[in-house]
Design an enzyme around this catalytic site. Sequence first.
Site, short mmCIF file in Angstrom:
data_model
loop_
_atom_site.label_atom_id
_atom_site.label_comp_id
_atom_site.label_asym_id
_atom_site.label_seq_id
_atom_site.Cartn_x
_atom_site.Cartn_y
_atom_site.Cartn_z
N ASN A 11 0.65 -1.05 -0.15
CA ASN A 11 0.01 0.04 -0.02
C ASN A 11 0.91 0.85 -0.03
O ASN A 11 1.12 2.09 0.99
CB ASN A 11 -1.01 0.20 1.31
N LYS A 13 0.07 4.68 -0.44
CA LYS A 13 -0.61 5.84 0.07
C LYS A 13 -0.56 6.70 -0.37
O LYS A 13 -0.54 6.76 -1.69
CB LYS A 13 -0.16 5.33 1.70
N HIS A 99 -9.31 0.56 5.02
CA HIS A 99 -8.19 1.01 5.11
C HIS A 99 -8.15 1.74 6.87
O HIS A 99 -8.27 2.42 7.04
CB HIS A 99 -6.88 1.83 4.62
N GLU A 101 -6.96 4.02 7.31
CA GLU A 101 -6.88 5.72 7.53
C GLU A 101 -8.11 6.18 6.66
O GLU A 101 -8.40 7.68 7.28
CB GLU A 101 -4.89 6.27 6.98
N GLU A 171 -4.79 -5.38 10.90
CA GLU A 171 -4.16 -4.73 11.21
C GLU A 171 -4.16 -3.13 12.25
O GLU A 171 -4.93 -2.04 12.41
CB GLU A 171 -3.80 -3.57 9.24
N GLY A 177 2.20 2.46 10.41
CA GLY A 177 3.10 3.30 10.92
C GLY A 177 3.47 3.43 11.82
O GLY A 177 4.14 4.96 11.72
N SER A 217 3.38 -2.16 10.36
CA SER A 217 4.81 -2.30 10.65
C SER A 217 5.38 -3.13 10.17
O SER A 217 6.78 -4.11 10.81
CB SER A 217 5.45 -1.21 11.70
#
Length: 262
Positions: A11, A13, A99, A101, A171, A177, A217
């Site tokens: 991904n 992003k 996702h 985010e 996740e 991140g 991560s």
Amino acid sequence: MSDRKPFVGGNWKMNTNRSTGSDLARGVTDGLLHEGGVEVAVFPPFPYLLTVRSILRDRGSSVRLGAQDMYHQGDGAYTGEVSGAMLRDCGVQAVLCGHSERRHVMGEKDELINKKLRAALEAGLDAVLCVGETLEEREAGHQDIITSRQVRTGLAEIPGSLAERLIIAYEPVWAIGTGKTATPEDAQAAHAQIRGLLERMYGKDVANRVRIVYGGSLKPDTAGAIFAEPDVDGGLVGGASLNAADFVAICKLAAASARGSV
Ligand code: PEP
């Protein structure tokens, strides 16, 4: 080891540009040229989909093209959105839905994510449903409740016959991140819980066919131990997918784990 072929997604992003994205796509395809033991997809930003598609096609790569999001309507007055049909038209084969985010920065709720997932599958795309608890939810002991709700609502009205085209990415939000990875034991516990839920929803056969991948991560030095867990079928990779060598190494670890050679 299971019969499920591992999946690793990169991904990107809102990163890369046309030049760095092209270099990255070339690095990934070249690094994976002789690796058939893992299904790999890259998820570039929308403006670079066609560029990356050309690179994958010209190199005869088996790396699949993914998009990071889509809207559930077919067409119309939805400024700024793209439909599943548009993605298909650009050669996209898979799409991320929900996702972290999108959930936590853009405010997407389970019901909208379910609409997107259904529309993606109807459009002929494979779909990756992303779920995971925040740190607060984990510390309150609500991890199972949260991921169960996200899986149940996310998959509402989706038949088990589409299991092969569906991937669930666990996740944990606190690991995305942040440089903090779940321990292999924690990842396995969460994945087993999700597979148990799938079994109650669809039966054992379907539950055994759906791939559940871990994200948060992942790096080449942490991925191997997580992929070795029986209910972990690969990974969704953010930061490390921006470095071709790291991403290729993670993909190879997933393939080696499925072969039982790590
Ligand atoms: C992600 O974006 O899905 C992700 C897991 O990011 P990172 O690997 O950077 O934590």
